[in-house]
Design an enzyme around this catalytic site. Sequence first.
Site, mmCIF file in Angstrom:
data_model
loop_
_atom_site.group_PDB
_atom_site.id
_atom_site.type_symbol
_atom_site.label_atom_id
_atom_site.label_comp_id
_atom_site.label_asym_id
_atom_site.label_seq_id
_atom_site.Cartn_x
_atom_site.Cartn_y
_atom_site.Cartn_z
ATOM 1 N N ARG A 243 0.831 -1.204 0.000
ATOM 2 C CA ARG A 243 0.000 0.000 0.000
ATOM 3 C C ARG A 243 0.874 1.266 0.000
ATOM 4 O O ARG A 243 0.986 1.952 -0.998
ATOM 5 C CB ARG A 243 -0.952 -0.025 1.224
ATOM 6 N N ASP A 244 1.536 1.524 1.110
ATOM 7 C CA ASP A 244 2.342 2.738 1.256
ATOM 8 C C ASP A 244 3.439 2.788 0.194
ATOM 9 O O ASP A 244 3.699 3.834 -0.409
ATOM 10 C CB ASP A 244 2.946 2.739 2.674
ATOM 11 N N HIS B 153 5.409 4.291 12.859
ATOM 12 C CA HIS B 153 5.574 4.301 11.391
ATOM 13 C C HIS B 153 6.645 5.344 11.068
ATOM 14 O O HIS B 153 6.422 6.537 11.242
ATOM 15 C CB HIS B 153 4.226 4.652 10.745
ATOM 16 N N HIS C 7 9.883 6.841 8.492
ATOM 17 C CA HIS C 7 10.556 6.906 7.193
ATOM 18 C C HIS C 7 12.029 7.217 7.424
ATOM 19 O O HIS C 7 12.393 7.845 8.418
ATOM 20 C CB HIS C 7 9.905 7.975 6.306
ATOM 21 N N CYS D 212 9.781 9.896 -0.649
ATOM 22 C CA CYS D 212 9.161 11.133 -0.175
ATOM 23 C C CYS D 212 8.835 12.004 -1.378
ATOM 24 O O CYS D 212 9.730 12.366 -2.143
ATOM 25 C CB CYS D 212 10.131 11.853 0.758
ATOM 26 N N ASN E 252 10.016 4.494 3.371
ATOM 27 C CA ASN E 252 9.726 3.817 4.629
ATOM 28 C C ASN E 252 10.947 3.024 5.077
ATOM 29 O O ASN E 252 11.750 2.576 4.262
ATOM 30 C CB ASN E 252 8.570 2.829 4.418
HETATM 31 ZN ZN ZN Z 1 5.028 5.465 5.158
#
Ligand code: ZN
Length: 311
Positions: free
Chosen positions: A18-19, A212, A214, A245, A254
């Site tokens: 997803r991310d 979460h 990054h 990003c 991530n």
């Molecule tokens: Zn993320």
Amino acid sequence: MDTPSPVTPVTVREVGLRDGLQSIARTLPTAHKLDWLRAAHAAGQREIEVGSFVPARLLPQLADTAELVAVARTLPGLVTSVLVPNLKGAQAALDSGADAMLLPLSASHAHSLANLRKTPDEVVAEIGRIRALRDSSGSCCLIEVGLSTAFGCTIQGRVDETEVLRLLQAVLDAGAERVGLADTVGYADPLQVGRLFERAFKVAGDRLACGHFHDTRGLGLANVFAAWQVGVRRFDACLAGIGGCPHAPGASGNVATEDVAYLFASMGVPTGLDFDALIALRSQVVQWLAGEATHGAIARAGLPKTMKEAA
Ligand code: ZN
């Protein structure tokens, strides 16, 4: 006689499907995603975010989310989660039979307005409506809220910690069953992470259950460690560190699943993950995404000789 207390395991929730994939322009074919899903499960991953119920015209990369949930539900012991932006998405999540829905809420007013055209408190109200919908449906789909830009924002800059804590309380009051703090822009530092998570635990107790991070500026793993030190035992990560990003093209995304797994294995903390299987899957994913930015230290250097086996 004292017996050593067992070390509490850490859960690494895979959010690459997803991310990671939502920030890559190309669409990975569903068949590859299903291979990824099955291989991640076989490597020991027991929580996987498989997609997002947003309109396909906005994120065509994730248009097959319902299909992924259907297959994920057949994998034993897997907690399948999906990202849901609003009430309509929540209905789709309930229809799909996902085990959990992740609702994002930006702690930064400027970010919230720019991205959703809603203030954070308007999003809190929507979370309340989603909880009511879930309850009336008879589903036990867990409602988790991820508080993004909790450590700073690319638009607004500093985000007040008291505002983060206020919103945390507000989403719990609105019916969120689990909450997490996210540094989606890579602004957090380890001392800030430890401090804010400690304060957040006082508000949310054991309902605070996700970090979460990054690695945009190289502090991803340091921030994971800082959150672990104050009691966080569940982290999001993306295989190969995908999900860069948008404000810093080429920057790390991530934290990489395999590097987070290594961090904990190196300290003797069990994650249930099989390194050989993870690295093999990573190679496959990198091949599918040839040309996209991928990251990860363990993939480059391999495991040290001193580590006999994966935790
Ligand atoms: Zn993320």
